[in-house]
Design a protein around this motif. Structure first.
Motif, PDB file in Angstrom:
ATOM      1  N   ARG A 272       0.577  -2.723  -5.344  1.00 28.26           N
ATOM      2  CA  ARG A 272       0.134  -2.106  -6.806  1.00 28.26           C
ATOM      3  C   ARG A 272       1.183  -0.469  -6.474  1.00 28.26           C
ATOM      4  O   ARG A 272       1.106  -0.265  -5.654  1.00 28.26           O
ATOM      5  CB  ARG A 272      -0.738  -1.672  -7.188  1.00 28.26           C
ATOM      6  N   PHE A 273       1.553  -0.117  -7.798  1.00 29.76           N
ATOM      7  CA  PHE A 273       2.360   1.294  -7.643  1.00 29.76           C
ATOM      8  C   PHE A 273       1.086   2.611  -7.125  1.00 29.76           C
ATOM      9  O   PHE A 273       1.516   3.558  -6.359  1.00 29.76           O
ATOM     10  CB  PHE A 273       3.266   1.859  -8.727  1.00 29.76           C
ATOM     11  N   SER A 274      -0.252   1.769  -8.118  1.00 31.90           N
ATOM     12  CA  SER A 274      -1.027   3.279  -7.649  1.00 31.90           C
ATOM     13  C   SER A 274      -2.371   1.969  -8.325  1.00 31.90           C
ATOM     14  O   SER A 274      -2.835   1.674  -9.116  1.00 31.90           O
ATOM     15  CB  SER A 274      -1.636   4.314  -8.607  1.00 31.90           C
TER      16      SER A 274
ATOM     17  N   HIS B 162       1.720   1.628 -15.993  1.00 34.47           N
ATOM     18  CA  HIS B 162       2.601   0.614 -14.912  1.00 34.47           C
ATOM     19  C   HIS B 162       3.200  -0.826 -16.104  1.00 34.47           C
ATOM     20  O   HIS B 162       4.714  -1.375 -15.978  1.00 34.47           O
ATOM     21  CB  HIS B 162       2.489   1.110 -13.709  1.00 34.47           C
TER      22      HIS B 162
ATOM     23  N   GLN C 253       4.751  -4.317  -1.483  1.00 35.57           N
ATOM     24  CA  GLN C 253       6.173  -4.530  -2.822  1.00 35.57           C
ATOM     25  C   GLN C 253       5.635  -4.954  -3.844  1.00 35.57           C
ATOM     26  O   GLN C 253       4.594  -6.569  -3.513  1.00 35.57           O
ATOM     27  CB  GLN C 253       7.080  -5.420  -1.729  1.00 35.57           C
TER      28      GLN C 253
ATOM     29  N   ILE D 215       6.686   3.031  -0.766  1.00 35.10           N
ATOM     30  CA  ILE D 215       6.518   3.282  -2.347  1.00 35.10           C
ATOM     31  C   ILE D 215       8.643   3.750  -2.767  1.00 35.10           C
ATOM     32  O   ILE D 215       8.722   3.507  -4.080  1.00 35.10           O
ATOM     33  CB  ILE D 215       5.948   4.496  -3.044  1.00 35.10           C
TER      34      ILE D 215
ATOM     35  N   MET E 125       9.770   0.375  -3.290  1.00 28.83           N
ATOM     36  CA  MET E 125       8.993   0.002  -4.522  1.00 28.83           C
ATOM     37  C   MET E 125       9.826   0.535  -6.091  1.00 28.83           C
ATOM     38  O   MET E 125      10.047  -0.149  -6.921  1.00 28.83           O
ATOM     39  CB  MET E 125       7.658   0.309  -4.817  1.00 28.83           C
ATOM     40  N   ILE E 126      10.310   2.189  -5.807  1.00 25.56           N
ATOM     41  CA  ILE E 126      10.699   2.123  -6.815  1.00 25.56           C
ATOM     42  C   ILE E 126      12.207   1.960  -6.921  1.00 25.56           C
ATOM     43  O   ILE E 126      12.663   1.741  -7.829  1.00 25.56           O
ATOM     44  CB  ILE E 126      10.548   4.083  -6.809  1.00 25.56           C
TER      45      ILE E 126
END
Length: 311
Positions: free
Chosen positions: A14-16, A25, A174, A267, A270-271
């Motif tokens: 996950r992103f967070s 998200h 990812q 990160i 991922m972005i």
């Protein structure tokens, strides 16, 4: 190798881990997904039903819309699940399927955008020969060639990746299975994989970008010869957003795939991956269609017919 456990499934990231951010998200991804599906489905419907739009430009646009609905469906639904639920597992087969379809659809997207740029080049720079050059048979042949070559391209890189042994961590950094993230987990030698990915990215992404740039350069040089400023402004307002979307798409692919995997901050990748896996399918209906006067007129005609049918 003898003391290592072979990986049979992967964990996506996950992103967070903060619940509120996970929900945010998931909502952003879901809204982009729904917007993409509705926008592209509307374009497919209009360009299919309206006979005035049965021409090469809208044939390619319809194919692009179908492709974009498939492309975004590979990553976003699974991403929303891992954002909201505790289950982040994806099987080896599911991971391989994601890699194959992401490669296949991304490559096809680049080729379709190149074909659309060529179509605009012929229409503006060689209008007298347009119907002869861009006849229906040629359009179908070019589309099939793009799809088949993308399948071969995706099959090669998927097979090349999953031929490797994975016996380290099974955590893919990812939100979907992506080759650079998987190569970091391999206990095999991955230099040949990195070289093949770099070369193919240069050839495919670089080649398509060069072809599209060349097409639009010729278009701009022709547009500058138009007699009125209004015609020039209209042509530029149509072409510039196309180039912008292509630039974002190609540059984000280059940022992830054309550098050593050991130098990839998690990160950041991922972005950046959002800009080649989600943003193009989301923006294409807006850039290529809803700013197009013929699409707007066709939409108005369809709405009038629907209103009369209800009465």
């Amino acid at each position: 190798m003898s003391n290592s456990t072979m990986v049979t499934e992967f964990l996506l990231t996950r992103f967070s881990d903060v619940w509120e951010l996970r929900v945010l998200h998931a909502m952003v991804f879901l809204l982009m997904y729904l917007g993409t599906m509705m926008g592209n489905f509307l374009i497919v419907t209009i360009t299919t039903l309206d006979k005035k739009l049965h021409m090469p430009m809208y044939f390619f646009l319809r194919n692009l819309s179908v492709l974009d609905m498939c492309y975004i469906s590979v990553t976003v639904p699974k991403a929303c699940v891992i954002f909201l639920l505790d289950n982040m597992v994806i099987s080896m087969v599911g991971c391989a399927a994601q890699v194959f379809f992401v490669f296949s659809f991304a490559c096809t997207e680049l080729l379709f955008l190149s074909l659309m740029a060529h179509d605009r080049y012929v229409a503006i720079c060689q209008p007298l020969h347009y119907t002869m050059i861009m006849n229906p048979q040629v359009c179908v042949q070019m589309t099939l060639s793009a799809v088949l070559s993308s399948i071969v391209y995706a099959g090669f890189h998927t097979g090349n990746t999953f031929w490797l042994s994975f016996c380290r961590s099974n955590v893919v950094h990812q939100f979907f299975c992506d080759v650079p993230s998987l190569l970091k987990l391999s206990c095999s030698e991955t230099l040949s994989n990195e070289i093949s990915i770099f070369i193919s990215a240069v050839v495919v992404a670089g080649g398509c970008f060069a072809f599209i740039t060349r097409s639009y350069t010729h278009i701009f040089s022709t547009v500058l010869k138009f007699p009125t400023r209004a015609e020039q402004r209209k042509a530029f307002s149509t072409c510039v957003p196309h180039i912008l979307v292509v630039t974002i798409f190609v540059s984000s692919i280059a940022a992830v795939y054309m550098k050593p995997t050991s130098h990839s901050p998690m990160i950041q990748d991922m972005i950046i991956s959002v800009f080649y896996s989600i943003v193009p399918p989301f923006l294409n209906p807006i850039i290529y269609s809803f700013r197009n006067e013929q699409i707007k007129e066709a939409l108005k005609r369809s709405m009038k017919k629907a209103a009369l049918f209800r009465k």
